[in-house]
Design a protein around this motif. Structure first.
Motif, short mmCIF file in Angstrom:
data_model
loop_
_atom_site.label_atom_id
_atom_site.label_comp_id
_atom_site.label_asym_id
_atom_site.label_seq_id
_atom_site.Cartn_x
_atom_site.Cartn_y
_atom_site.Cartn_z
N PRO A 43 0.83 -1.21 0.00
CA PRO A 43 0.00 0.00 0.00
C PRO A 43 0.87 1.26 0.00
O PRO A 43 1.95 1.29 0.60
CB PRO A 43 -0.78 -0.10 1.31
N PHE A 44 0.39 2.31 -0.68
CA PHE A 44 1.09 3.59 -0.71
C PHE A 44 0.13 4.70 -1.08
O PHE A 44 -0.95 4.46 -1.62
CB PHE A 44 2.28 3.56 -1.68
N VAL A 45 0.55 5.92 -0.80
CA VAL A 45 -0.12 7.14 -1.24
C VAL A 45 0.96 8.01 -1.83
O VAL A 45 2.04 8.14 -1.26
CB VAL A 45 -0.82 7.87 -0.07
N ALA A 46 0.70 8.62 -3.00
CA ALA A 46 1.71 9.46 -3.65
C ALA A 46 1.03 10.59 -4.41
O ALA A 46 -0.10 10.44 -4.89
CB ALA A 46 2.56 8.64 -4.61
N THR A 47 1.72 11.72 -4.51
CA THR A 47 1.23 12.82 -5.33
C THR A 47 1.51 12.48 -6.79
O THR A 47 2.40 11.70 -7.12
CB THR A 47 1.93 14.14 -4.97
N LEU A 48 0.72 13.08 -7.68
CA LEU A 48 0.88 12.85 -9.11
C LEU A 48 1.34 14.11 -9.82
O LEU A 48 0.93 15.22 -9.48
CB LEU A 48 -0.44 12.38 -9.73
N LYS A 49 2.17 13.92 -10.82
CA LYS A 49 2.62 14.99 -11.70
C LYS A 49 1.65 15.09 -12.88
O LYS A 49 0.85 14.19 -13.13
CB LYS A 49 4.02 14.70 -12.23
N ILE A 50 1.77 16.16 -13.63
CA ILE A 50 1.03 16.29 -14.88
C ILE A 50 1.66 15.31 -15.87
O ILE A 50 2.81 15.48 -16.27
CB ILE A 50 1.10 17.73 -15.43
N ASP A 51 0.92 14.27 -16.21
CA ASP A 51 1.46 13.26 -17.12
C ASP A 51 0.35 12.27 -17.47
O ASP A 51 -0.76 12.35 -16.94
CB ASP A 51 2.64 12.52 -16.46
N ALA A 52 0.68 11.34 -18.34
CA ALA A 52 -0.26 10.28 -18.70
C ALA A 52 -0.20 9.17 -17.66
O ALA A 52 0.88 8.77 -17.24
CB ALA A 52 0.09 9.72 -20.07
N VAL A 53 -1.37 8.70 -17.27
CA VAL A 53 -1.47 7.49 -16.47
C VAL A 53 -1.76 6.38 -17.46
O VAL A 53 -2.68 6.49 -18.28
CB VAL A 53 -2.61 7.61 -15.42
N ARG A 54 -0.96 5.34 -17.42
CA ARG A 54 -1.12 4.21 -18.35
C ARG A 54 -1.65 3.01 -17.58
O ARG A 54 -1.09 2.63 -16.57
CB ARG A 54 0.21 3.90 -19.03
N ILE A 55 -2.74 2.45 -18.10
CA ILE A 55 -3.37 1.30 -17.47
C ILE A 55 -3.30 0.15 -18.47
O ILE A 55 -3.92 0.21 -19.53
CB ILE A 55 -4.84 1.59 -17.08
N GLN A 56 -2.53 -0.87 -18.12
CA GLN A 56 -2.36 -2.02 -19.01
C GLN A 56 -3.24 -3.16 -18.56
O GLN A 56 -3.44 -3.39 -17.37
CB GLN A 56 -0.90 -2.46 -19.03
N ASN A 75 -4.89 -3.08 -1.26
CA ASN A 75 -5.75 -4.23 -1.55
C ASN A 75 -6.11 -4.34 -3.03
O ASN A 75 -7.26 -4.58 -3.39
CB ASN A 75 -7.02 -4.20 -0.70
N ASN A 76 -5.12 -4.13 -3.90
CA ASN A 76 -5.28 -4.21 -5.35
C ASN A 76 -6.29 -3.21 -5.92
O ASN A 76 -6.88 -3.44 -6.97
CB ASN A 76 -5.62 -5.63 -5.80
N LEU A 77 -6.49 -2.10 -5.24
CA LEU A 77 -7.35 -1.02 -5.70
C LEU A 77 -6.52 0.26 -5.76
O LEU A 77 -5.99 0.71 -4.74
CB LEU A 77 -8.55 -0.82 -4.77
N ALA A 78 -6.40 0.81 -6.96
CA ALA A 78 -5.73 2.09 -7.15
C ALA A 78 -6.80 3.14 -7.37
O ALA A 78 -7.58 3.07 -8.32
CB ALA A 78 -4.79 2.05 -8.34
N THR A 79 -6.86 4.11 -6.45
CA THR A 79 -7.80 5.22 -6.59
C THR A 79 -7.00 6.48 -6.87
O THR A 79 -6.14 6.87 -6.06
CB THR A 79 -8.62 5.40 -5.30
N ILE A 80 -7.26 7.07 -8.02
CA ILE A 80 -6.59 8.31 -8.41
C ILE A 80 -7.60 9.44 -8.28
O ILE A 80 -8.68 9.38 -8.87
CB ILE A 80 -6.04 8.21 -9.84
N VAL A 81 -7.24 10.44 -7.50
CA VAL A 81 -8.06 11.64 -7.35
C VAL A 81 -7.27 12.76 -8.01
O VAL A 81 -6.20 13.14 -7.52
CB VAL A 81 -8.35 11.94 -5.86
N ALA A 82 -7.77 13.24 -9.13
CA ALA A 82 -7.03 14.21 -9.94
C ALA A 82 -7.78 15.53 -10.02
O ALA A 82 -9.01 15.57 -9.96
CB ALA A 82 -6.82 13.65 -11.35
N ASP A 83 -7.00 16.60 -10.20
CA ASP A 83 -7.60 17.92 -10.41
C ASP A 83 -8.43 17.89 -11.69
O ASP A 83 -9.53 18.42 -11.74
CB ASP A 83 -6.51 18.99 -10.50
N SER A 84 -7.88 17.29 -12.73
CA SER A 84 -8.61 17.05 -13.98
C SER A 84 -8.01 15.83 -14.64
O SER A 84 -6.86 15.48 -14.42
CB SER A 84 -8.54 18.26 -14.92
N ALA A 85 -8.83 15.15 -15.44
CA ALA A 85 -8.38 13.95 -16.14
C ALA A 85 -9.26 13.73 -17.36
O ALA A 85 -10.47 13.99 -17.32
CB ALA A 85 -8.45 12.73 -15.22
#
Length: 138
Positions: A43-56, A75-85
């Motif tokens: 488990p982790f929490v991290a800030t995101l940069k302006i970039d592409a998120v790639r989901i394979q 628990n195998n769940l990635a939740t991304i909360v973005a300013d815009s996407a």
């Protein structure tokens, strides 16, 4: 959900942008650098940069243009909360190109008048526009 898959959800203040429960790998640019996430990652929490998120997944790769925010993985769940996407199919290419041109003009003006605040805002706008164009494939 199989043991080797993860669920990826991307939300913005405007609502849900992306939801997939059969991803095999998530690749994103965090404040600490580029990161790849597989199933059963710690488990982790991290800030995101302006970039592409790639989901394979087994059959394809999706890209989502993300502008800031954070990711939480547990628990195998990635939740991304973005300013815009925006997903690649949602991006208005003409609008993104226009935003890029405007940002370049603002950067030039800011440099001419030595306005550091305007320069920083314009540089962020340029990064966002370039990211959107990159994700759209243009």
């Amino acid at each position: 959900m199989a043991d080797h898959n993860l669920k990826v959800t991307i939300v913005t203040p405007d609502g849900s942008v992306y939801d997939r429960d059969d991803a095999t790998m998530l690749i994103l640019k965090t404040g600490g650098g580029e990161m790849g996430v597989l199933a059963n990652h710690l488990p982790f929490v991290a800030t995101l940069k302006i970039d592409a998120v790639r989901i394979q997944s087994d059959d394809k790769e999706d890209q989502v243009a993300v502008c800031g925010g954070f990711v939480e993985f547990s628990n195998n769940l990635a939740t991304i909360v973005a300013d815009s996407a925006e997903t690649s199919v949602e991006i208005d290419i003409e609008r993104a190109q226009s935003a890029k041109t405007r940002a370049e003009e603002h950067i030039q003006h800011a440099n001419e008048v030595h306005d550091q605040d305007e320069l920083k805002r314009a540089e962020v706008a340029l990064k966002r526009a370039i990211n959107r164009l990159k994700v759209s494939g243009k």
